[in-house]
Scaffold this motif. Sequence first.
Motif, PDB file in Angstrom:
ATOM      1  N   SER A  49     -19.941  21.610 -77.548  1.00  0.00           N
ATOM      2  CA  SER A  49     -20.787  21.319 -76.387  1.00  0.00           C
ATOM      3  C   SER A  49     -22.265  21.471 -76.726  1.00  0.00           C
ATOM      4  O   SER A  49     -23.093  20.620 -76.366  1.00  0.00           O
ATOM      5  CB  SER A  49     -20.421  22.247 -75.222  1.00  0.00           C
ATOM      6  N   GLU A  50     -22.591  22.563 -77.434  1.00  0.00           N
ATOM      7  CA  GLU A  50     -23.988  22.781 -77.812  1.00  0.00           C
ATOM      8  C   GLU A  50     -24.490  21.676 -78.734  1.00  0.00           C
ATOM      9  O   GLU A  50     -25.624  21.202 -78.609  1.00  0.00           O
ATOM     10  CB  GLU A  50     -24.146  24.138 -78.501  1.00  0.00           C
ATOM     11  N   THR A  51     -23.625  21.239 -79.648  1.00  0.00           N
ATOM     12  CA  THR A  51     -24.008  20.170 -80.578  1.00  0.00           C
ATOM     13  C   THR A  51     -24.282  18.870 -79.839  1.00  0.00           C
ATOM     14  O   THR A  51     -25.262  18.165 -80.125  1.00  0.00           O
ATOM     15  CB  THR A  51     -22.890  19.950 -81.618  1.00  0.00           C
ATOM     16  N   ILE A  52     -23.414  18.560 -78.882  1.00  0.00           N
ATOM     17  CA  ILE A  52     -23.590  17.323 -78.109  1.00  0.00           C
ATOM     18  C   ILE A  52     -24.853  17.394 -77.258  1.00  0.00           C
ATOM     19  O   ILE A  52     -25.612  16.421 -77.153  1.00  0.00           O
ATOM     20  CB  ILE A  52     -22.353  17.072 -77.228  1.00  0.00           C
ATOM     21  N   MET A  53     -25.108  18.552 -76.656  1.00  0.00           N
ATOM     22  CA  MET A  53     -26.299  18.701 -75.819  1.00  0.00           C
ATOM     23  C   MET A  53     -27.579  18.569 -76.641  1.00  0.00           C
ATOM     24  O   MET A  53     -28.570  17.982 -76.187  1.00  0.00           O
ATOM     25  CB  MET A  53     -26.260  20.052 -75.100  1.00  0.00           C
ATOM     26  N   LYS A  54     -27.562  19.076 -77.865  1.00  0.00           N
ATOM     27  CA  LYS A  54     -28.741  18.959 -78.727  1.00  0.00           C
ATOM     28  C   LYS A  54     -28.977  17.518 -79.161  1.00  0.00           C
ATOM     29  O   LYS A  54     -30.118  17.127 -79.445  1.00  0.00           O
ATOM     30  CB  LYS A  54     -28.571  19.849 -79.957  1.00  0.00           C
ATOM     31  N   ALA A  55     -27.894  16.734 -79.217  1.00  0.00           N
ATOM     32  CA  ALA A  55     -28.021  15.339 -79.641  1.00  0.00           C
ATOM     33  C   ALA A  55     -28.517  14.427 -78.523  1.00  0.00           C
ATOM     34  O   ALA A  55     -28.854  13.265 -78.772  1.00  0.00           O
ATOM     35  CB  ALA A  55     -26.670  14.827 -80.147  1.00  0.00           C
ATOM     36  N   ALA A  56     -28.577  14.949 -77.298  1.00  0.00           N
ATOM     37  CA  ALA A  56     -29.038  14.141 -76.165  1.00  0.00           C
ATOM     38  C   ALA A  56     -30.527  13.843 -76.303  1.00  0.00           C
ATOM     39  O   ALA A  56     -31.275  14.611 -76.918  1.00  0.00           O
ATOM     40  CB  ALA A  56     -28.769  14.883 -74.859  1.00  0.00           C
ATOM     41  N   PRO A  57     -30.983  12.720 -75.765  1.00  0.00           N
ATOM     42  CA  PRO A  57     -32.419  12.397 -75.812  1.00  0.00           C
ATOM     43  C   PRO A  57     -33.264  13.514 -75.206  1.00  0.00           C
ATOM     44  O   PRO A  57     -32.861  14.123 -74.205  1.00  0.00           O
ATOM     45  CB  PRO A  57     -32.511  11.112 -74.973  1.00  0.00           C
ATOM     46  N   PRO A  58     -34.409  13.808 -75.781  1.00  0.00           N
ATOM     47  CA  PRO A  58     -35.231  14.934 -75.303  1.00  0.00           C
ATOM     48  C   PRO A  58     -35.748  14.764 -73.880  1.00  0.00           C
ATOM     49  O   PRO A  58     -36.079  15.750 -73.220  1.00  0.00           O
ATOM     50  CB  PRO A  58     -36.390  14.977 -76.312  1.00  0.00           C
ATOM     51  N   ASP A  59     -35.840  13.520 -73.408  1.00  0.00           N
ATOM     52  CA  ASP A  59     -36.371  13.314 -72.061  1.00  0.00           C
ATOM     53  C   ASP A  59     -35.307  13.487 -70.973  1.00  0.00           C
ATOM     54  O   ASP A  59     -35.607  13.359 -69.787  1.00  0.00           O
ATOM     55  CB  ASP A  59     -37.001  11.917 -71.947  1.00  0.00           C
ATOM     56  N   TRP A  60     -34.084  13.780 -71.363  1.00  0.00           N
ATOM     57  CA  TRP A  60     -33.026  14.009 -70.376  1.00  0.00           C
ATOM     58  C   TRP A  60     -33.239  15.355 -69.689  1.00  0.00           C
ATOM     59  O   TRP A  60     -33.729  16.307 -70.289  1.00  0.00           O
ATOM     60  CB  TRP A  60     -31.660  14.000 -71.046  1.00  0.00           C
ATOM     61  N   SER A  61     -32.824  15.441 -68.435  1.00  0.00           N
ATOM     62  CA  SER A  61     -32.916  16.707 -67.710  1.00  0.00           C
ATOM     63  C   SER A  61     -31.827  17.660 -68.200  1.00  0.00           C
ATOM     64  O   SER A  61     -30.850  17.249 -68.839  1.00  0.00           O
ATOM     65  CB  SER A  61     -32.753  16.468 -66.208  1.00  0.00           C
TER      66      SER A  61
END
Length: 200
Positions: A49-61
């Motif tokens: 989960s942490e890996t996927i969240m870090k891979a999200a675009p930085p402008d995401w909330s």
Amino acid sequence: MLKGGKVSVRRLLLRPTLLEFCRTHLIFTAAGALFTVLTGLVTTVFHLSETIMKAAPPDWSNASKTSLGTLPVLLPLLLCLAAYLPAGRLVRLRNGWARPEVPDALVLLLAPAAAFWVLVGLGALIPHGYGLTIAAALLNSPAYGLFTLYMVTTGWGITAPPWAGYVGALVSGLLPPLLYLIGSYLPIRALDEAEENVEI
């Protein structure tokens, strides 16, 4: 009169289409719960989960990132829920049934949903009725389990208005039998041609 009424209810609830759905539903519920637990363990051990969240675009909330991070745990339930569609078609093909008529379709759609709604309603009305709510989630894990898990993991259940939970329960009760029913209406050439010949 009462005896006849009991027989009618019994015949109503023992329709082959409904019994086949219940069997399929129990299999999918057990499979969904098992694979969700296993996926949760793997996700926790390997920090997916942490890996996927870090891979999200930085402008995401943060809320969007959290929702994305819950995807591995929600995926088994999503797949089980989607499987109701082909399951309805496969059961009809295996048994050589015609498309369900309106009375059968209504029973198939509303009887399982009503049983689920009763459990959820009693869990909400009875003081300390959490056990009934948990039982409802376990007995309908592909749909209500998915909804509940999403609310818990994203924190949406805390910020959402109270009516959202009721709408979620209403939709969760209908989704499995509805998808199964839609699947049973999907075209099966041999059966459909035989049905048309009988009507002629």
